[in-house]
Design a protein around this motif. Structure first.
Motif, mmCIF file in Angstrom:
data_model
loop_
_atom_site.group_PDB
_atom_site.id
_atom_site.type_symbol
_atom_site.label_atom_id
_atom_site.label_comp_id
_atom_site.label_asym_id
_atom_site.label_seq_id
_atom_site.Cartn_x
_atom_site.Cartn_y
_atom_site.Cartn_z
ATOM 1 N N ALA A 122 99.391 6.963 115.449
ATOM 2 C CA ALA A 122 98.111 6.358 115.813
ATOM 3 C C ALA A 122 97.316 5.959 114.569
ATOM 4 O O ALA A 122 96.696 4.884 114.532
ATOM 5 C CB ALA A 122 97.305 7.321 116.671
ATOM 6 N N TYR A 123 97.345 6.809 113.544
ATOM 7 C CA TYR A 123 96.620 6.502 112.313
ATOM 8 C C TYR A 123 97.198 5.264 111.633
ATOM 9 O O TYR A 123 96.462 4.348 111.247
ATOM 10 C CB TYR A 123 96.673 7.706 111.365
ATOM 11 N N TYR A 124 98.527 5.217 111.484
ATOM 12 C CA TYR A 124 99.158 4.069 110.837
ATOM 13 C C TYR A 124 98.986 2.794 111.658
ATOM 14 O O TYR A 124 98.840 1.707 111.104
ATOM 15 C CB TYR A 124 100.637 4.333 110.581
ATOM 16 N N ALA A 125 99.001 2.905 112.976
ATOM 17 C CA ALA A 125 98.787 1.728 113.823
ATOM 18 C C ALA A 125 97.352 1.230 113.694
ATOM 19 O O ALA A 125 97.103 0.022 113.669
ATOM 20 C CB ALA A 125 99.108 2.052 115.274
ATOM 21 N N ALA A 126 96.399 2.159 113.597
ATOM 22 C CA ALA A 126 94.991 1.765 113.451
ATOM 23 C C ALA A 126 94.756 1.096 112.096
ATOM 24 O O ALA A 126 93.961 0.158 111.993
ATOM 25 C CB ALA A 126 94.093 2.982 113.598
ATOM 26 N N LYS A 127 95.450 1.568 111.069
ATOM 27 C CA LYS A 127 95.299 0.980 109.742
ATOM 28 C C LYS A 127 96.076 -0.327 109.596
ATOM 29 O O LYS A 127 95.872 -1.066 108.639
ATOM 30 C CB LYS A 127 95.770 1.968 108.662
ATOM 31 N N ASP A 135 102.224 0.801 120.767
ATOM 32 C CA ASP A 135 103.294 0.809 121.766
ATOM 33 C C ASP A 135 104.276 1.944 121.544
ATOM 34 O O ASP A 135 105.023 2.311 122.449
ATOM 35 C CB ASP A 135 104.055 -0.518 121.746
ATOM 36 N N ASP A 136 104.301 2.507 120.326
ATOM 37 C CA ASP A 136 105.206 3.615 120.019
ATOM 38 C C ASP A 136 104.715 4.943 120.583
ATOM 39 O O ASP A 136 105.466 5.921 120.594
ATOM 40 C CB ASP A 136 105.387 3.756 118.508
ATOM 41 N N ILE A 137 103.468 4.998 121.022
ATOM 42 C CA ILE A 137 102.903 6.223 121.583
ATOM 43 C C ILE A 137 103.028 6.149 123.102
ATOM 44 O O ILE A 137 102.573 5.188 123.712
ATOM 45 C CB ILE A 137 101.420 6.384 121.188
ATOM 46 N N PRO A 138 103.639 7.150 123.724
ATOM 47 C CA PRO A 138 103.745 7.116 125.190
ATOM 48 C C PRO A 138 102.368 7.224 125.822
ATOM 49 O O PRO A 138 101.529 8.013 125.388
ATOM 50 C CB PRO A 138 104.612 8.326 125.536
ATOM 51 N N ASP A 139 102.125 6.405 126.852
ATOM 52 C CA ASP A 139 100.801 6.399 127.471
ATOM 53 C C ASP A 139 100.768 7.179 128.779
ATOM 54 O O ASP A 139 99.769 7.184 129.472
ATOM 55 C CB ASP A 139 100.301 4.973 127.677
ATOM 56 N N PHE A 140 101.844 7.831 129.147
ATOM 57 C CA PHE A 140 101.917 8.704 130.322
ATOM 58 C C PHE A 140 101.564 7.962 131.618
ATOM 59 O O PHE A 140 100.925 8.493 132.491
ATOM 60 C CB PHE A 140 101.030 9.933 130.152
#
Length: 142
Positions: A122-127, A135-140
């Motif tokens: 999430a940090y690297y995606a935000a930066k 999209d790499d983080i599951p959203d359940f």
């Protein structure tokens, strides 16, 4: 009338009925085709390859706030269990059964790792780092 003449007559009647049915259906097909004759068609450009630029544009991914919140929760609980287990193991916090401190550290590590992993993404995606996306983080299933 003999039997052969009767069969011949049935055959002629059957063929005539079949021809009438075919004419009727052909007439219906032609009638259906001519009713949509008011549709205007235009030729495609010679350089048109069938693609449009819009289909290759990537939309901004939706930020999975619930998943990030869960990752923060797992990270905090895991960190506190690791710290608490280390304090128990070192003897800073006195316990009657020191052999029960190792499972606290193991559970802390098992809870810490997925939280840390998803927070890092999430940090690297935000930066905006290349190769990282929400999209790499599951959203359940949200």
């Amino acid at each position: 009338m003999c039997r052969e003449q009767m069969e011949s007559l049935h055959c002629k009647i059957g063929c005539a009925a079949l021809k009438l049915r075919m004419k009727a259906t052909r007439g219906n097909m032609l009638g259906a085709a001519t009713s949509n004759n008011k549709v205007k068609y235009s030729r495609l450009a010679a350089d048109d390859d069938g693609y449009i630029d819009l289909q290759f544009k990537k939309s901004q991914p939706k930020v999975p706030y619930k998943a990030i919140g869960l990752a923060i929760f797992l990270f905090m609980i895991g960190s506190s269990l690791i710290i608490f287990g280390a304090l128990l193991l070192s003897g800073t916090i006195m316990v009657e059964h020191p052999d029960r401190t190792i499972p606290v550290i193991i559970i802390g590590v098992l809870v810490f790792l997925p939280g840390f992993y998803h927070l890092r993404i999430a940090y690297y995606a935000a930066k905006g780092y290349r190769g990282y996306s929400y999209d790499d983080i599951p959203d359940f299933g949200d």
